[in-house]
Design an enzyme around this catalytic site. Structure first.
Site, PDB file in Angstrom:
ATOM      1  N   ASP A  88      -1.182 -43.862  25.596  1.00  0.00           N
ATOM      2  CA  ASP A  88       0.044 -43.258  26.096  1.00  0.00           C
ATOM      3  C   ASP A  88       1.229 -44.041  25.522  1.00  0.00           C
ATOM      4  O   ASP A  88       1.068 -45.166  25.054  1.00  0.00           O
ATOM      5  CB  ASP A  88       0.028 -43.339  27.625  1.00  0.00           C
ATOM      6  CG  ASP A  88       1.304 -42.865  28.269  1.00  0.00           C
ATOM      7  OD1 ASP A  88       1.805 -41.805  27.869  1.00  0.00           O
ATOM      8  OD2 ASP A  88       1.799 -43.570  29.166  1.00  0.00           O
ATOM      9  N   ASP A  90       5.047 -43.893  26.990  1.00  0.00           N
ATOM     10  CA  ASP A  90       6.036 -44.362  27.953  1.00  0.00           C
ATOM     11  C   ASP A  90       5.419 -45.281  28.998  1.00  0.00           C
ATOM     12  O   ASP A  90       4.376 -44.968  29.596  1.00  0.00           O
ATOM     13  CB  ASP A  90       6.698 -43.170  28.645  1.00  0.00           C
ATOM     14  CG  ASP A  90       7.552 -42.355  27.685  1.00  0.00           C
ATOM     15  OD1 ASP A  90       8.351 -42.954  26.952  1.00  0.00           O
ATOM     16  OD2 ASP A  90       7.410 -41.113  27.659  1.00  0.00           O
TER      17      ASP A  90
END
Length: 297
Positions: A88, A90
């Site tokens: 991922d 963020d």
């Protein structure tokens, strides 16, 4: 020994006494333990063990070290080094939520961040929450994207994680519910082979308030993990996935080494492996890499 308990702390935070406490906790519930192996002095160590399931060792170690800034990862000794990394972006590879920071350029960060927090903890449908937040940015000049990027910082250990896995033949993919403007730049800066994310739509130099279909959300992250593993000709047991939000949970649970990194409560509770205290180098130590093996960018 057929299993290993890896202890990881912020640099300089792991003491021999802490390692001994973990070993005693395993022995107290019937494990046979081997000689500890320091992967990085005062930062990470492996404790070989047999006679317990990883979940039992994990629980015993956490109970013994409760209140200490130490991450604990119990797993089988075989096949620790993975051949595919799915990460991922963020609050994982970068320290912020880029959509929230972009909203700050429009003066509505608090409003959008409140929705983000609920979505990342699984309280809201991800796709609906994304459309709502993007809609609130309608009319924002696209120059705000660049300003947001200039203020974005990498998570400590991000470059080392990707550089080391690449150097050892792993494929590295950034898979985000964020936006291509940011994932492309992060992927180039950190060294990911590829990036997959969503596209903000714009017209006449301003955001339209819409995101292109289809939205890359929870199901798409899992599908990407499975597709890339198949392309590499490997099973999911040879993959590592890392993230912090509810939209990461399916891929975390499917990967051979699925890591909830400084994760939201619902994710931390559901993931078997957590890194709450260390940086992203912890994923390397979990795979048995030593400090001397880590590629420094």
């Amino acid at each position: 020994m057929d299993h290993v308990l890896t202890l990881v702390a912020p640099r300089g935070g792991l003491s021999p006494a802490t390692l001994h406490a973990a070993r005693d906790a395993l022995a107290a519930i019937g494990a046979t333990t081997g000689t500890p192996d320091w992967l990085s002095p005062d930062e990470a160590a492996d404790l070989p063990f047999a006679g317990l399931a990883p979940q039992q060792a994990d629980a015993a170690g956490r109970a013994a070290l409760e209140g200490q800034a130490v991450d604990i990862i119990a797993q089988g000794s075989a096949g620790r080094r993975k051949r595919l990394l799915i990460a991922d972006m963020d609050s994982t590879i970068v320290t912020t939520e880029t959509l929230d920071e972009l909203a700050g350029q429009a003066g509505i960060k608090d409003r959008i961040a409140a929705i983000t927090k609920r979505a990342m903890n699984g309280e809201l449908d991800f796709e609906g929450a994304l459309r709502e937040r993007v809609g609130m940015l309608k009319g924002l000049g696209v120059e705000a994207l660049q300003r947001t990027w200039e203020e974005t910082e990498l998570m400590p250990g991000a470059r080392e994680l990707v550089a080391t896995m690449r150097a050892n033949g792993a494929r590295c993919a950034l898979v985000s519910g964020g936006f291509t403007f940011f994932t492309g730049r992060v992927a180039a800066l950190v060294g990911f082979h590829e990036h997959h994310s969503n596209m903000l739509l714009e017209a006449d130099g301003r955001l339209t308030g819409h995101v292109a279909d289809p939205i890359l959300g929870r199901n798409a992250k899992l599908a990407t993990l499975k597709r890339l593993a198949a392309e590499e000709g490997i099973g999911l047991d040879a993959t590592v996935a890392v993230g912090d939000g509810a939209n990461d949970l399916d891929m975390i649970q499917a990967a051979g080494l699925g890591v909830a990194f400084r994760a939201k409560p619902v994710v931390a509770a559901a993931a078997r492996v957590r890194i709450d205290h260390g940086d992203l180098r912890g994923l390397l130590f979990a795979q048995g890499y030593r400090a001397a093996d880590i590629v420094l960018d």
